[in-house]
Design a protein around this motif. Sequence first.
Motif, short mmCIF file in Angstrom:
data_model
loop_
_atom_site.label_atom_id
_atom_site.label_comp_id
_atom_site.label_asym_id
_atom_site.label_seq_id
_atom_site.Cartn_x
_atom_site.Cartn_y
_atom_site.Cartn_z
N GLU A 72 13.81 34.31 12.96
CA GLU A 72 14.52 35.14 13.93
C GLU A 72 15.40 34.24 14.78
O GLU A 72 15.14 33.05 14.93
CB GLU A 72 13.52 35.85 14.87
CG GLU A 72 12.72 36.91 14.21
CD GLU A 72 11.93 37.74 15.22
OE1 GLU A 72 12.06 37.50 16.44
OE2 GLU A 72 11.20 38.63 14.78
N GLU A 73 16.42 34.83 15.35
CA GLU A 73 17.27 34.13 16.31
C GLU A 73 16.89 34.61 17.70
O GLU A 73 16.78 35.81 17.95
CB GLU A 73 18.74 34.44 16.04
CG GLU A 73 19.68 33.70 16.95
CD GLU A 73 21.14 33.99 16.64
OE1 GLU A 73 21.98 33.63 17.47
OE2 GLU A 73 21.44 34.59 15.59
N LEU A 74 16.66 33.65 18.60
CA LEU A 74 16.27 34.01 19.96
C LEU A 74 17.46 34.55 20.75
O LEU A 74 18.61 34.22 20.46
CB LEU A 74 15.68 32.80 20.68
CG LEU A 74 14.36 32.25 20.13
CD1 LEU A 74 13.91 31.05 20.94
CD2 LEU A 74 13.29 33.32 20.12
N ASP A 75 17.17 35.36 21.75
CA ASP A 75 18.17 35.92 22.64
C ASP A 75 18.09 35.24 24.00
O ASP A 75 17.32 34.32 24.21
CB ASP A 75 17.93 37.43 22.83
CG ASP A 75 18.14 38.21 21.54
OD1 ASP A 75 18.99 37.80 20.74
OD2 ASP A 75 17.45 39.23 21.35
N ASN A 79 18.18 31.20 25.31
CA ASN A 79 17.96 30.42 24.09
C ASN A 79 18.73 30.98 22.90
O ASN A 79 18.36 30.74 21.76
CB ASN A 79 16.46 30.38 23.75
CG ASN A 79 15.66 29.65 24.80
OD1 ASN A 79 16.08 28.62 25.31
ND2 ASN A 79 14.52 30.19 25.15
N VAL A 80 19.78 31.75 23.16
CA VAL A 80 20.54 32.39 22.09
C VAL A 80 20.98 31.34 21.06
O VAL A 80 21.39 30.24 21.41
CB VAL A 80 21.75 33.18 22.64
CG1 VAL A 80 22.82 32.27 23.20
CG2 VAL A 80 22.33 34.09 21.58
N GLY A 81 20.82 31.71 19.80
CA GLY A 81 21.20 30.81 18.72
C GLY A 81 20.07 29.93 18.23
O GLY A 81 20.16 29.34 17.16
N GLN A 82 19.00 29.81 19.00
CA GLN A 82 17.86 28.99 18.59
C GLN A 82 17.00 29.78 17.61
O GLN A 82 16.77 30.97 17.79
CB GLN A 82 17.02 28.58 19.79
CG GLN A 82 15.87 27.66 19.43
CD GLN A 82 15.12 27.19 20.67
OE1 GLN A 82 15.55 27.42 21.79
NE2 GLN A 82 14.01 26.54 20.45
#
Length: 99
Positions: A74-77, A80-83
């Motif tokens: 998953e991509e964090l929001d 931390n967006v993009g992590q």
Amino acid sequence: MADPQETEETSNAANAGLFSTVPIEITVSVGKARPLIKDLLTLGEDAVLPLDTRVDDPVELFVGDRLVARGELEELDGENVGQLAVRLTEIAEPGHQLG
């Protein structure tokens, strides 16, 4: 007289507390590639190396060489967006391998 199983469980709980703050390294495997050496030697910047998995396939989490869980990338929001992160979908029980 103390029950040996109860004594062992108490000892295991104490040991778990002792080691609970020790960091471990978890490796997330997203797939494997098996190129020929001649093809590997020709790879350069911006080359694409196909893996044996699809984007939606589960990833595997390892501690050392032991498979401990499976999950979904998953991509964090937020801040931390993009992590990348892993949402666990299956956890191995001690002494049992994942099927």
